[in-house]
Design a protein around this motif. Structure first.
Motif, PDB file in Angstrom:
ATOM      1  N   SER A 156       0.738  -1.171   0.016  1.00  0.00           N
ATOM      2  CA  SER A 156      -0.002  -0.038  -0.105  1.00  0.00           C
ATOM      3  C   SER A 156       1.082   1.135   0.184  1.00  0.00           C
ATOM      4  O   SER A 156       1.926   1.230   0.595  1.00  0.00           O
ATOM      5  CB  SER A 156      -0.920   0.032   1.153  1.00  0.00           C
ATOM      6  OG  SER A 156      -1.671   1.137   1.099  1.00  0.00           O
ATOM      7  N   ASP A 157       0.498   2.290  -0.678  1.00  0.00           N
ATOM      8  CA  ASP A 157       1.086   3.560  -0.651  1.00  0.00           C
ATOM      9  C   ASP A 157       0.239   4.537   0.166  1.00  0.00           C
ATOM     10  O   ASP A 157       0.663   5.553   0.160  1.00  0.00           O
ATOM     11  CB  ASP A 157       1.313   4.156  -2.034  1.00  0.00           C
ATOM     12  CG  ASP A 157       2.423   5.236  -2.320  1.00  0.00           C
ATOM     13  OD1 ASP A 157       3.220   4.940  -1.348  1.00  0.00           O
ATOM     14  OD2 ASP A 157       2.089   6.124  -3.137  1.00  0.00           O
ATOM     15  N   ASP A 158      -0.411   4.075   0.902  1.00  0.00           N
ATOM     16  CA  ASP A 158      -1.403   4.919   1.986  1.00  0.00           C
ATOM     17  C   ASP A 158      -0.482   5.842   2.842  1.00  0.00           C
ATOM     18  O   ASP A 158      -0.888   7.015   3.164  1.00  0.00           O
ATOM     19  CB  ASP A 158      -2.055   4.234   2.770  1.00  0.00           C
ATOM     20  CG  ASP A 158      -3.524   4.014   1.954  1.00  0.00           C
ATOM     21  OD1 ASP A 158      -3.627   4.203   0.572  1.00  0.00           O
ATOM     22  OD2 ASP A 158      -4.439   3.128   2.549  1.00  0.00           O
ATOM     23  N   PHE A 159       0.856   5.532   2.984  1.00  0.00           N
ATOM     24  CA  PHE A 159       1.778   6.386   3.990  1.00  0.00           C
ATOM     25  C   PHE A 159       2.913   6.679   3.258  1.00  0.00           C
ATOM     26  O   PHE A 159       3.995   7.086   3.543  1.00  0.00           O
ATOM     27  CB  PHE A 159       2.216   5.287   5.125  1.00  0.00           C
ATOM     28  CG  PHE A 159       1.084   4.935   5.942  1.00  0.00           C
ATOM     29  CD1 PHE A 159       0.328   5.646   6.739  1.00  0.00           C
ATOM     30  CD2 PHE A 159       0.467   3.573   5.709  1.00  0.00           C
ATOM     31  CE1 PHE A 159      -0.865   5.352   7.238  1.00  0.00           C
ATOM     32  CE2 PHE A 159      -0.478   3.194   6.326  1.00  0.00           C
ATOM     33  CZ  PHE A 159      -1.193   4.010   7.257  1.00  0.00           C
ATOM     34  N   ALA A 160       2.600   6.724   1.732  1.00  0.00           N
ATOM     35  CA  ALA A 160       3.556   7.411   0.776  1.00  0.00           C
ATOM     36  C   ALA A 160       4.944   6.722   1.263  1.00  0.00           C
ATOM     37  O   ALA A 160       6.386   7.376   0.944  1.00  0.00           O
ATOM     38  CB  ALA A 160       3.958   8.942   1.002  1.00  0.00           C
TER      39      ALA A 160
END
Length: 174
Positions: free
Chosen positions: A81-85
């Protein structure tokens, strides 16, 4: 996420009820195809939201060890996931990074949102039915053989640590 797929998964969740809701979910595989959680029914499942550029990325080693130690008895699913960059830009980059640096053979999904309104339906179910939303990368979710939520952990517990292994072992001996 395709709207029809989301509506289908949501309808299935409502029909199955909260204890078996996770059984209706599927994830696209980073290698092509789909991981259908119904196919994994009968085995505990550890689901972990991951990121290649995170300070906890070394936990991939532990996830691989769990995958190997419990082969045929329990499953591990990594959900980049890239939700936290902190994820690489493409699935191809993620797959290559994990293969070269960690030799991963465990199942891994395509890059998925795990928080908010765009979250994968599995993570929306966790948020709605169980009030669990990943607060960072490498949050862990353990489901029993019927798909019911057993435990959640944040980023710090190691996948092969006592807490997580004890929980998996307890499910396997029940």
């Amino acid at each position: 996420m395709d709207r029809r797929l989301f509506l289908s998964a949501t309808a299935a969740c409502l029909a199955l009820g909260p204890a078996r809701a996770t059984q209706a979910f599927s994830f696209p595989s980073i290698d092509g195809g789909t991981y259908d959680l119904l196919a994994w029914r009968g085995q505990p499942l550890l689901v972990v939201n991951t990121a290649s550029l995170c300070g906890f990325t070394g936990q991939y080693d532990g996830l691989q060890r769990v995958h190997e130690a419990y082969a045929g008895r329990a499953r591990v699913l990594a959900v980049p996931s890239d939700d936290f960059a902190q994820e690489l830009g493409s699935e191809a980059e993620v797959a290559a990074f994990c293969e070269v640096n960690f030799g991963l053979t465990l199942p891994m999904t395509t890059i998925q949102p795990v928080r908010g309104p765009r979250a994968h339906p599995f993570y929306r179910w966790l948020a709605t039915a169980h009030r669990f939303t990943p607060q960072w990368n490498f949050n862990k979710v353990l489901l029993d053989a019927d798909g019911a939520l057993v435990a959640t952990w944040g980023s710090r517990p190691e996948p092969m640590g006592r807490r997580i292994r004890s929980a998996i072992d307890g499910l396997l001996s029940a």
